[in-house]
Write an enzyme that holds these catalytic residues in place. Structure first.
Site, PDB file in Angstrom:
ATOM      1  N   TYR A 208       0.854  -1.181   0.000  1.00 16.76           N
ATOM      2  CA  TYR A 208       0.000   0.000   0.000  1.00 16.76           C
ATOM      3  C   TYR A 208       0.889   1.229   0.000  1.00 16.76           C
ATOM      4  O   TYR A 208       1.755   1.378   0.852  1.00 16.76           O
ATOM      5  CB  TYR A 208      -0.892  -0.029   1.244  1.00 16.76           C
ATOM      6  CG  TYR A 208      -1.857   1.133   1.365  1.00 16.76           C
ATOM      7  CD1 TYR A 208      -3.169   1.015   0.909  1.00 16.76           C
ATOM      8  CD2 TYR A 208      -1.467   2.341   1.944  1.00 16.76           C
ATOM      9  CE1 TYR A 208      -4.063   2.063   1.012  1.00 16.76           C
ATOM     10  CE2 TYR A 208      -2.355   3.407   2.045  1.00 16.76           C
ATOM     11  CZ  TYR A 208      -3.652   3.257   1.573  1.00 16.76           C
ATOM     12  OH  TYR A 208      -4.538   4.302   1.679  1.00 16.76           O
ATOM     13  N   GLY A 211      -2.525   4.950  -1.730  1.00 14.88           N
ATOM     14  CA  GLY A 211      -3.948   4.617  -1.665  1.00 14.88           C
ATOM     15  C   GLY A 211      -4.791   5.312  -2.713  1.00 14.88           C
ATOM     16  O   GLY A 211      -5.997   5.463  -2.549  1.00 14.88           O
ATOM     17  N   THR A 212      -4.183   5.767  -3.798  1.00 15.03           N
ATOM     18  CA  THR A 212      -4.954   6.513  -4.793  1.00 15.03           C
ATOM     19  C   THR A 212      -5.338   5.662  -6.008  1.00 15.03           C
ATOM     20  O   THR A 212      -5.739   6.193  -7.034  1.00 15.03           O
ATOM     21  CB  THR A 212      -4.159   7.730  -5.299  1.00 15.03           C
ATOM     22  OG1 THR A 212      -2.903   7.264  -5.809  1.00 15.03           O
ATOM     23  CG2 THR A 212      -3.902   8.724  -4.198  1.00 15.03           C
ATOM     24  N   ALA A 291       3.100   5.072 -13.902  1.00 12.18           N
ATOM     25  CA  ALA A 291       2.422   6.358 -13.831  1.00 12.18           C
ATOM     26  C   ALA A 291       2.947   7.338 -14.881  1.00 12.18           C
ATOM     27  O   ALA A 291       3.999   7.134 -15.475  1.00 12.18           O
ATOM     28  CB  ALA A 291       2.619   6.959 -12.433  1.00 12.18           C
ATOM     29  N   THR A 343       2.032  -7.342  -7.667  1.00  9.43           N
ATOM     30  CA  THR A 343       1.832  -8.785  -7.752  1.00  9.43           C
ATOM     31  C   THR A 343       3.124  -9.571  -7.600  1.00  9.43           C
ATOM     32  O   THR A 343       3.101 -10.786  -7.459  1.00  9.43           O
ATOM     33  CB  THR A 343       1.217  -9.185  -9.108  1.00  9.43           C
ATOM     34  OG1 THR A 343       2.095  -8.744 -10.158  1.00  9.43           O
ATOM     35  CG2 THR A 343      -0.140  -8.541  -9.306  1.00  9.43           C
ATOM     36  N   VAL A 346       7.549  -5.874  -3.315  1.00  7.95           N
ATOM     37  CA  VAL A 346       7.433  -4.504  -2.827  1.00  7.95           C
ATOM     38  C   VAL A 346       8.612  -3.691  -3.348  1.00  7.95           C
ATOM     39  O   VAL A 346       9.769  -4.074  -3.160  1.00  7.95           O
ATOM     40  CB  VAL A 346       7.468  -4.444  -1.288  1.00  7.95           C
ATOM     41  CG1 VAL A 346       7.141  -3.040  -0.809  1.00  7.95           C
ATOM     42  CG2 VAL A 346       6.519  -5.442  -0.691  1.00  7.95           C
ATOM     43  N   TYR A 551      -8.582  11.692 -21.613  1.00  6.03           N
ATOM     44  CA  TYR A 551      -9.121  11.524 -20.271  1.00  6.03           C
ATOM     45  C   TYR A 551     -10.602  11.841 -20.313  1.00  6.03           C
ATOM     46  O   TYR A 551     -10.995  12.888 -20.817  1.00  6.03           O
ATOM     47  CB  TYR A 551      -8.404  12.543 -19.381  1.00  6.03           C
ATOM     48  CG  TYR A 551      -8.220  12.110 -17.964  1.00  6.03           C
ATOM     49  CD1 TYR A 551      -7.060  11.464 -17.548  1.00  6.03           C
ATOM     50  CD2 TYR A 551      -9.206  12.360 -17.025  1.00  6.03           C
ATOM     51  CE1 TYR A 551      -6.899  11.072 -16.242  1.00  6.03           C
ATOM     52  CE2 TYR A 551      -9.033  11.955 -15.711  1.00  6.03           C
ATOM     53  CZ  TYR A 551      -7.885  11.320 -15.325  1.00  6.03           C
ATOM     54  OH  TYR A 551      -7.718  10.925 -14.028  1.00  6.03           O
TER      55      TYR A 551
END
Lengths: 631, 672
Positions: A208, A211-212, A291, A343, A346, A551
């Site tokens: 985590y 959290g976005t 991102a 998956t 980390v 978008y």
């Protein structure tokens, strides 16, 4: 670590630099506040002196909403006079009144301020299932000293991202499967220990970051029978070193965007990576989801910025042995990590490119007579490879929306000027106010170059009938992207639900895709009994050599529907099908998660899936990283 | 209970249809001139402004698709690309319409005058017009009228002008030899051009450039929604009043912008134009019989002024429900197949796409059929065709009443005049069609010109003209009875009453006749079920678990129905006989029609058959296609001539099966 008297001069300079930080992000009054504890930059620092800046506490709920977007103190509301207002002090829009929003809101959605659909105020902890714990794991974890929590609020907070259905359920007080515990490793070594223990005791780990997620990436698989541990990286947020010779920085992956930027800025640098969620999203999250930042034209997307990554997997640590700028060493292993969506392991530390803070920064905007002309202009800009740091094109509906968010003007003079501008564009230039659209621009670089660049772009725009429309409009456009997520919460207070989604598409299909997807949304809503036509709008947010990122915003009033979320999901599903049918990608930067994984096979072929599966099989045979994203 | 609701849903007699308004009524009461000059402001697709024809041409000539093909052709032929470009300009020049409001106004005036003399009324379903108006604003629209007469598209434009709807651009065929069809009539051709017609060569098979110009021209108009596009699915006028097997070329073109994501959707509007009397009535029969037709020329058309003195009854124009290509394609077409190659590179449609377009075309033609308005005369003609020796007029009245009931039960769109007694309706129908029937001594008989001097062959052809004209009216109602009639025939030919055997027979016959009638490909089971249901509903048969049993009162129904198809059955047998008896080595394809015709004449004169349909080139062509399809014949090139080679075994089997001598093969074989 606080600053002391003898370097107060440097402190002052640092503060000055801070003011440049993402201007759209911050409240102008912040200079006087003491909210930010940027540490004094020790420019020649070594790894023994990491730079720390903490804004995200372990108890996230202390400053952030548990069932909505962002800071608890910042929200939209309609005040007693029925005027929209944005609370708090954090943003430029904070404390302002937006007189146009109510009419726009009621007119666009057929919503009424009389029909409130308020959220549950607090977590009903009795609704949260008691944790299913792996005692052996906990026992051994205690010996490592890594802090953890079984508190229901902590667990609920880490059970979701920001998909519409996730927030909607929370507002209704519905809570599904949540992690059984939360751990806060403090370093790479802590993570190693946790992963080792998890493997030993067969515990499911879900990393985590900020959290976005908007891909159901954080959702706990309901079928998971093992104990689920949420591994919160937020405490791993130091910049371990800055290498000014090579312009790189080595950073712990839990750092959130705004802290990273602010801290680097204090040293005179930036990464230039500014996703719209940068206030809350984390470096590790960016890497794990591939991102994209709004200024990628200058700085690149995350895959361009990453020099080296460290990821802890059940098989051990994966990392490269050198920092060479490019290598030919078989398939790039970074690309197994980029987009792995938690998956495989980390991400703990990242070496990233940094750049000196640009000397000059200038916003701008251009009005086009219609969306088609606007897209043609963006295409031309991309052809010349002269895109500014950011260039975005809003369609007419979004332009109207932007107008509705205009704060109350302070003087008669500015409103007079506004009127004059409008008159010029619509009457004199003959632009149809219901067709025109606006591009917002952001230029960065040395002053000379910015001015030159600006001219080049405006010259191209002029060829497509574009008229320069001022810095102010541009800046407001960018500010909107940070507050729009707050607006969704306002909508939900009045039975309006909505979401955004994105895609990337070749240039020749941009217009067709935009039109067809918007129309599909309207059609699907109508067929599913949505009473009022939905808001279905888009903008082109990124340009590439061969295509663009588009978008979409989509929202509707759900009054009269018995299962609004189901309707919403069906419409979103249809919209995604339409995107794929029109040559759009499954995702440009949101990722696949669980929300879009049904389409992954057709996107990357069966063999592609097989490749990913075999990697997963080798790296994590027992599915310790069991969030079930992607595959 | 459940099956009952299922049945009632598809009960054709419950189909809801709109009412009609007569648009000539107002014309009879107010000034035509004022009407022609009135303010015309149609709503357009998404508020588009209509595009000047010159701009349209420029867009086409500058399109990526055309550029690509021009360069490709230049490379292949070694010509300079500007020469090819020049060629493209010429093609476009020859093709393009020059829609002008003034010409439309001219037509509005003259057609008002002409229609008022020719027709009693021109009736239009206004609800359909409203639906169309809505559709035009939402998506590009394609108008698909049935094609029975030259004047079909004049009627269409006339109606759209009357209702203030956007005027269509119309694809018109140019004939094999440049100028033989409309363009030949130079002046008229130009007039039609100015009223929105654009002209396509009839065959341009391998001409890439022509195809590129043509398809881009159509697609440009469609994508931009400048005007509704109108064309005839059937490709040409049906000389028999039966719907023709649809042509797919243009339908493919208008669907492509949707497949490629260039438009959100395309609305296809099936339109049924039904004539109480087709202007070309006897002309068609002559054509079918190979009696030379008067050359189509301006002067010829002027001579046709004779027509103006006749009464042609009413026209019904039914605008069907717009069909969304998007919803049809849902789950059938994977649009992402178009995403990996630049869209301007022309590609052959995939098999999946072709299948889809074909199915859609059949669906649309069936919609056209369904909404054809049938006048009482059509029922009378159907009865007369089974009584070529004449029928007692009282009996005719009685049978007409009976057939009316049956037709209604099967969902026919009958336009029956109010409360009038059947006898009166019959007699007024007979008088409108006095050219075809004679009433003498209480008997009704097909007209027969008895010329003393005529040879038996001439007499035969004279009679055949009359029979085929009458048949064209019966043909109008065939689609209503077709499936039950095939079933009735199948029950005759099947060895047993076992459902399986009947089904095999049905499938076999359906396959044989699939060029003759509109039978959606692959819809065997649906058609069979529909046929069973209709016959069961009218009480003609009982469907048991294993068997289909004829009821007592069902016999006349079944024999009437199979009698309806009898001429076709016989006609196909004649063709088979010809091939098995007369052809040994092979037959030049060019020789086929005249050869079969004289064989049929021989048969009729020797009294071995009474089937005049066997003389019709339409039936002959359809039978040929069927034989080729069923591998009874194959085409081969012998000395540069297309030659038909016969497989005597297959032909013989087919002949015997149609003659009821052997039961139909199993469908598995039949499908081969």
């Amino acid at each position: 670590m606080a600053s002391n008297g003898n370097n107060s001069e440097r402190h002052r300079i640092a503060h000055q630099r801070l003011r440049i930080i993402a201007g759209h992000l911050l409240n102008e009054e912040y200079r006087g506040t003491t909210r930010i504890f940027a540490n004094d930059c020790k420019a020649k620092l070594t790894d023994t002196n990491p730079i720390v800046s903490r804004t995200v506490p372990r108890k996230r709920q202390e400053i952030m909403k548990w069932n909505g977007w962002g800071y608890s103190d910042s929200r939209f509301l309609f005040n007693k006079k029925g005027q929209a207002e944005f609370t708090g002090k954090r943003y430029r829009l904070s404390g302002m009144i937006m007189p146009g929003l109510k009419d726009w809101f009621e007119g666009t959605f057929g919503a009424s301020l009389l029909h409130k659909t308020p959220a549950t105020t607090a977590v009903n902890t009795s609704m949260v299932q008691p944790p299913s714990l792996n005692e052996d794991f906990i026992q051994e974890l205690k010996t490592t000293g890594v802090p953890f929590s079984l508190d229901p609020e902590d667990r609920v907070f880490r059970a979701h991202g920001h998909c519409l259905y996730e927030i909607f359920s929370l507002r209704e007080g519905k809570i599904g499967r949540v992690p059984d515990m939360v751990v806060w490793p403090n370093s790479h070594n802590d993570v190693m220990k946790i992963v080792e223990l998890a493997c030993q005791h067969n515990v499911c780990l879900i990393p985590y970051g900020g959290g976005t997620s908007v891909s159901s990436g954080l959702e706990c698989p309901p079928e998971e029978s093992r104990s689920i541990v949420s591994l919160d990286t937020s405490q791993m947020n130091r910049i371990l070193w800055i290498d000014e010779k090579n312009l790189t920085a080595h950073i712990e992956a839990g750092i959130v965007g705004q802290d990273l930027e602010r801290t680097l800025n204090a040293c005179g640098y930036c990464t230039g990576h500014e996703p719209d969620s940068m206030e809350f999203s984390s470096l590790g999250g960016w890497v794990a989801t591939r991102a994209s930042g709004m200024k990628k034209n200058i700085y690149g997307n995350i895959e361009d910025l990453v020099v080296r990554v460290k990821m802890v997997t059940p098989r051990g640590v994966i990392e490269k042995s050198c920092q060479g700028p490019r290598t030919s060493t078989g398939p790039d292993i970074h690309h197994f990590i980029l987009g792995s969506e938690g998956t495989l392991g980390v991400i703990t530390e990242v070496t990233m490119k940094i750049r000196p803070i640009p000397e000059h920064k200038k916003y701008g905007s251009v009005v086009f007579p219609n969306f088609e002309q606007g897209v043609a202009c963006l295409r031309e800009v991309a052809r010349h490879r002269c895109a500014p740091a950011s260039i975005r094109l809003m369609d007419n509906a979004q332009f109207q929306f932007g107008l509705a968010l205009k704060p109350q003007v302070s003087s008669i003079f500015t409103s007079f000027l506004d009127g004059l501008k409008k008159l010029y564009i619509t009457k004199f230039k003959g632009f149809d106010p219901h067709r025109l659209c606006v591009a917002t621009l952001l230029f960065e670089g040395p002053r000379e170059r910015v001015l030159q660049h600006e001219k080049q772009v405006y010259d191209i725009a002029a060829k497509f009938g574009g008229l320069a429309a001022g810095e102010d409009n541009g800046q407001r456009g960018y500010m909107l992207t940070f507050v729009i997520a707050y607006l969704r919460d306002l909508g939900m207070d009045y039975s309006v639900i909505g979401e955004s989604f994105e895609t990337s598409v070749p240039w020749d299909r941009v217009l067709d895709l935009c039109r067809n997807v918007k129309e599909r949304i309207v059609k699907e809503c109508k067929e599913r009994g949505v009473q009022f036509p939905p808001l279905s709008t888009c903008r082109v947010t990124q340009t590439y050599d061969t295509g663009a990122c588009v978008y979409f915003y989509f929202a509707f009033n759900y009054r009269g529907l018995s299962n609004p979320i189901h309707v919403y999901e069906q419409v979103e599903h249809a919209a995604r099908e339409e995107i794929l049918a029109n040559g759009g990608s499954l995702s440009h930067h949101h990722g696949v998660g669980k929300l879009r994984k049904q389409w992954l096979k057709e996107s990357i072929s069966g063999v592609g899936i097989g490749m990913l599966k075999s990697v997963k099989e080798f790296v994590d045979p027992n599915n310790i990283f069991g969030n079930r994203n992607l595959l | 209970m459940e099956s009952k609701t299922l049945y009632s849903q598809r009960d054709p007699s419950l189909k809801k249809r709109d009412d009609f308004e007569d648009i000539l009524e107002e014309r009879r009461n107010s000034s035509d001139l004022r009407y022609a000059l009135r303010c015309y402001t149609p709503v357009l697709y998404k508020g588009m402004t209509p595009c000047k024809t010159t701009i349209l041409k420029t867009i086409v000539l500058q399109s990526d698709q055309l550029h690509y093909v021009i360069n490709q052709v230049a490379k292949e032929t070694g010509e300079a690309s500007d020469i090819i470009q020049e060629e493209a300009v010429n093609i476009l020049e020859e093709m393009a319409h020059r829609l002008q409001l003034s010409t439309i106004r001219f037509f509005a005036f003259t057609l008002s005058k002409a229609f008022k003399t020719l027709f009693q009324s021109v009736r239009v379903n206004e609800e359909g017009i409203q639906r169309l108006q809505q559709a035009i604003q939402e998506h590009p629209v394609v108008l698909l009228p049935s094609h029975r007469s030259y004047i079909d598209f004049l009627i269409m434009s006339y109606i759209l002008y009357t209702y203030d709807l956007a005027l269509p651009v119309i694809a018109a065929g140019m004939g094999k030899y440049l100028g033989s069809y409309f363009l030949g009539m130079k002046f008229i051709g130009e007039m039609l051009r100015m009223s929105g017609a654009f002209f396509i060569r009839r065959s341009f098979g391998g001409d890439k450039l022509y195809w590129a110009v043509f398809s881009e021209y159509v697609k440009t108009m469609l994508r931009n929604g400048y005007a509704p596009i109108e064309f005839f699915l059937e490709g040409t006028r049906s000389r028999t009043c039966k719907s023709l097997t649809p042509k797919l070329g243009l339908l493919n073109i208008v669907m492509e912008p949707f497949f490629k994501g260039e438009v959100f959707d395309v609305s296809l509007v099936p339109i049924s134009i039904s004539y109480e009397r087709v202007l070309e009535e006897t002309l068609y029969a002559r054509e079918l019989l190979g009696v030379p037709k008067p050359k189509e020329s301006t002067s010829g058309l002027l001579k046709a002024r004779r027509i103006l003195s006749e009464d042609y009854g009413s026209i019904h124009v039914y605008f069907g429900q717009p069909v969304s290509v998007r919803s049809l394609a849902q789950g059938r077409i994977n649009r992402s197949q178009y995403n990996l190659v630049p869209r301007y590179i022309p590609r052959k449609p995939s098999e999946e796409t072709q299948g889809f377009v074909n199915d859609t075309a059949f669906k649309l033609v069936r919609k056209q059929e369904e909404n054809m308005v049938l006048r009482p005369w059509v029922l009378i003609a159907a009865i007369l065709m089974q009584n070529l020796d004449g029928i007692d007029s009282a009996l005719l009245t009685e049978q007409t009443a009976w057939l009316r009931g049956l037709a209604q039960a099967f969902g026919a769109f009958l336009d029956w005049p109010g409360q009038e007694p059947v006898g009166k309706v019959v007699s007024s129908s007979l008088s409108l069609h006095h050219g075809l029937v004679r009433v003498a001594g209480g008997r009704v008989q097909l007209a027969q010109e008895l010329q003393e001097t005529a040879s038996p062959k001439e007499a035969l052809f004279n009679h055949a003209v009359c029979v085929l004209s009458c048949a064209s009216y019966r043909n109008q109602i065939l689609h209503v009875f077709l499936r039950p009639a095939l079933l009735a025939l199948a029950m005759d030919t099947a060895a047993t009453s076992r459902k399986d055997d009947v089904y095999s027979s049905f499938v076999y016959l359906r396959n044989v006749f699939s060029n003759e009638f509109i039978l959606c490909p692959g819809a065997m089971v649906q058609d069979f079920e529909e046929a069973c249901y209709l016959l069961m509903k009218c009480g003609a048969v009982q469907i048991l678990k294993q068997d289909i049993v004829v009821t007592e009162r069902g016999q006349p129904v079944l024999s009437f129905l199979s009698g309806m198809l009898e001429p076709f059955l016989q006609g196909y047998q004649v063709v088979c006989r010809y091939f098995s008896e007369e052809v040994s080595e092979g037959l030049a394809e060019k020789q086929y029609i005249p050869a079969v015709r004289s064989f049929a004449v021989k048969c009729i004169l020797s009294d071995s058959i009474r089937c005049y349909e066997a003389l019709s080139s339409d039936l002959q062509k359809n039978a040929l296609a069927a034989l080729l399809r069923m591998n009874a014949l194959r085409k081969a090139k012998v000395a540069d001539q297309a030659t038909l080679k016969v497989n005597k075994m297959v032909v013989k089997t087919l002949e015997d099966t149609l003659g009821g001598k052997v039961p139909a093969q199993k469908p598995v074989l039949a499908r081969l």
